[in-house]
Design a protein around this motif. Structure first.
Motif, PDB file in Angstrom:
ATOM      1  N   ASN A  81       6.093  -9.877  10.988  1.00 55.15           N
ATOM      2  CA  ASN A  81       7.328  -9.936  10.208  1.00 55.15           C
ATOM      3  C   ASN A  81       7.607 -11.166   9.247  1.00 55.15           C
ATOM      4  O   ASN A  81       7.978 -11.211   8.170  1.00 55.15           O
ATOM      5  CB  ASN A  81       8.705  -9.756  10.831  1.00 55.15           C
ATOM      6  N   ASP A  82       6.611 -12.314   9.637  1.00 56.40           N
ATOM      7  CA  ASP A  82       6.506 -13.446   9.045  1.00 56.40           C
ATOM      8  C   ASP A  82       5.832 -13.138   7.593  1.00 56.40           C
ATOM      9  O   ASP A  82       6.454 -13.604   6.643  1.00 56.40           O
ATOM     10  CB  ASP A  82       5.778 -14.340   9.804  1.00 56.40           C
ATOM     11  N   GLU A  83       4.637 -12.435   7.770  1.00 57.21           N
ATOM     12  CA  GLU A  83       3.757 -12.076   6.494  1.00 57.21           C
ATOM     13  C   GLU A  83       4.633 -11.109   5.690  1.00 57.21           C
ATOM     14  O   GLU A  83       4.897 -11.151   4.467  1.00 57.21           O
ATOM     15  CB  GLU A  83       2.575 -11.923   6.822  1.00 57.21           C
ATOM     16  N   ARG A  84       5.287 -10.080   6.473  1.00 52.64           N
ATOM     17  CA  ARG A  84       5.745  -9.064   5.799  1.00 52.64           C
ATOM     18  C   ARG A  84       7.060  -9.535   4.756  1.00 52.64           C
ATOM     19  O   ARG A  84       7.250  -9.066   3.730  1.00 52.64           O
ATOM     20  CB  ARG A  84       6.746  -8.198   6.665  1.00 52.64           C
ATOM     21  N   MET A  85       7.872 -10.413   5.132  1.00 55.58           N
ATOM     22  CA  MET A  85       8.843 -11.074   4.221  1.00 55.58           C
ATOM     23  C   MET A  85       8.163 -11.713   3.101  1.00 55.58           C
ATOM     24  O   MET A  85       8.952 -11.648   2.090  1.00 55.58           O
ATOM     25  CB  MET A  85       9.776 -12.104   5.276  1.00 55.58           C
ATOM     26  N   ASP A  86       7.078 -12.362   3.203  1.00 54.53           N
ATOM     27  CA  ASP A  86       6.422 -12.809   2.036  1.00 54.53           C
ATOM     28  C   ASP A  86       6.131 -11.663   1.191  1.00 54.53           C
ATOM     29  O   ASP A  86       6.453 -11.931  -0.260  1.00 54.53           O
ATOM     30  CB  ASP A  86       5.329 -13.593   2.484  1.00 54.53           C
ATOM     31  N   ARG A  87       5.716 -10.703   1.575  1.00 50.76           N
ATOM     32  CA  ARG A  87       5.289  -9.525   0.629  1.00 50.76           C
ATOM     33  C   ARG A  87       6.377  -8.853   0.062  1.00 50.76           C
ATOM     34  O   ARG A  87       6.337  -8.387  -1.198  1.00 50.76           O
ATOM     35  CB  ARG A  87       4.402  -8.572   1.496  1.00 50.76           C
ATOM     36  N   LEU A  88       7.514  -8.675   0.787  1.00 49.79           N
ATOM     37  CA  LEU A  88       8.710  -7.977   0.438  1.00 49.79           C
ATOM     38  C   LEU A  88       9.356  -9.066  -0.847  1.00 49.79           C
ATOM     39  O   LEU A  88       9.718  -8.844  -1.782  1.00 49.79           O
ATOM     40  CB  LEU A  88       9.844  -7.855   1.457  1.00 49.79           C
ATOM     41  N   TYR A  89       9.429 -10.109  -0.596  1.00 47.86           N
ATOM     42  CA  TYR A  89       9.841 -11.340  -1.611  1.00 47.86           C
ATOM     43  C   TYR A  89       8.741 -11.040  -2.968  1.00 47.86           C
ATOM     44  O   TYR A  89       9.390 -11.000  -3.940  1.00 47.86           O
ATOM     45  CB  TYR A  89       9.942 -12.558  -1.220  1.00 47.86           C
ATOM     46  N   ALA A  90       7.697 -11.085  -2.763  1.00 43.09           N
ATOM     47  CA  ALA A  90       6.767 -11.077  -3.822  1.00 43.09           C
ATOM     48  C   ALA A  90       6.797  -9.631  -4.588  1.00 43.09           C
ATOM     49  O   ALA A  90       6.954  -9.621  -5.672  1.00 43.09           O
ATOM     50  CB  ALA A  90       5.331 -11.272  -3.359  1.00 43.09           C
TER      51      ALA A  90
END
Length: 325
Positions: free
Chosen positions: A162-171
């Motif tokens: 979920n750490d990387e997932r949140m970066d992708r969702l924000y992007a």
């Protein structure tokens, strides 16, 4: 003590008072804004987290953000709901707040395909509850995250993925904000149902290009098997839907609903418009974001151009028979 440390400490010891959430959120992020300086002056580029929660319910800002995303009856209903924030939701807030500096650094690279189109210097991240979508945009400067949907869809915030997932969702959502600016600058007008479908394919396709995990993306010049398998199922749907739009007159509302079903919603491998276009854009870019400017600048026409280039076999023949180059 750093204000983020204070927030984390309060969450950890279960004494976080929802009533002070707005104060802590805004106090923390405003301090960060003041700390960003260039050439001796304050730099205004900053990501500020804002609460969409007030007195155990949704705030006015959050209600406004949801207004066009659900029926009035549903919105009125959730406006009456009261629920103390759970430890799981607090953990998601902690993760979101911790990301603001990193997200602020994404700005320049995410704007590359949108020549001379820029979002406002200050981007707000509005965090609320009780919605349906995990992430979406509001107006031209706000990315929204729904804690209820995040927890339901992705489990605990502390999970490694979920750490990387949140970066992708924000992007993904930031890209939508830039694309909105492009549409406004270029005075985009969608005159027909076909126009609106092609626009959603592009708009959501570019967003999904930003949020797909690496397992779907081109590798060593080719597509991974998981992506090839997904496209084999989606290509006939993509072609059928667009041919139906192009060749049918007087589509009913029910017909239109069937055509747009799963265009950009549902499981990844069912998104016949967004996923398909996202992969084509990944192939177009091939590591060079500037190459995507051609697709962005050609607007809805780029969907037809991409389809003519990347479809294969019978799907390509059927498409070209209807959409002559």
């Amino acid at each position: 003590m750093n204000k983020l440390v204070i927030i984390i400490s309060l969450i950890r010891h279960h004494i976080f008072n929802i009533a002070i959430l707005p104060v802590l959120f805004l106090s923390f992020t405003k301090v960060k804004a003041k700390a960003i300086q260039t050439a001796g002056s304050i730099h205004s580029n900053v990501v500020i987290v804002k609460p969409g929660i007030s007195d155990d319910g949704i705030s006015k800002d959050w209600r406004n953000a949801l207004e066009t995303r659900m029926t009035r009856e549903r919105l009125d209903s959730i406006s009456l709901l009261l629920k103390p924030m759970t430890d799981e939701e607090k953990a998601w807030i902690k993760l979101i707040v911790s990301k603001t500096t990193r997200w602020n650094s994404f700005k320049d690279s995410l704007e590359v395909p949108f020549a001379d189109c820029h979002v406002p210097d200050t981007i707000y991240v509005l965090v609320g509850i009780f919605g349906v979508d995990d992430a979406f945009t509001y107006q031209y400067n706000t990315v929204c995250f729904d804690l209820t949907a995040l927890q339901t869809n992705y489990g605990a915030a502390g999970l490694t993925e979920n750490d990387e997932r949140m970066d992708r969702l924000y992007a993904h959502e930031f890209t939508h904000l830039v694309h909105k600016q492009w549409a406004r600058k270029n005075k985009l007008v969608l005159k027909t149902f076909k126009d609106s479908v092609l626009w959603e394919c592009l708009y959501e396709g570019v967003g999904m290009y930003r949020s797909l995990s690496k397992k779907w993306m081109p590798q060593k010049g080719g597509l991974p098997k998981i992506t090839i398998d997904a496209l084999e199922e989606l290509y006939p749907v993509f072609v059928d839907r667009l041919i139906t739009i192009e060749s049918s007159a007087g589509l009913s509302d029910n017909d239109k609903d069937k055509i747009t079903a799963n265009l950009s919603r549902g499981p990844v491998t069912k998104k016949w418009g967004a996923f398909t276009v996202a992969i084509w854009l990944a192939q177009e870019a091939n590591g060079d974001e500037k190459k995507l400017a051609y697709c962005i600048n050609h607007g809805i026409d780029s969907i037809i151009l991409l389809a003519q280039k990347y479809l294969a076999g019978n799907n390509k023949a059927r498409f070209k028979n209807t959409f002559t180059p």
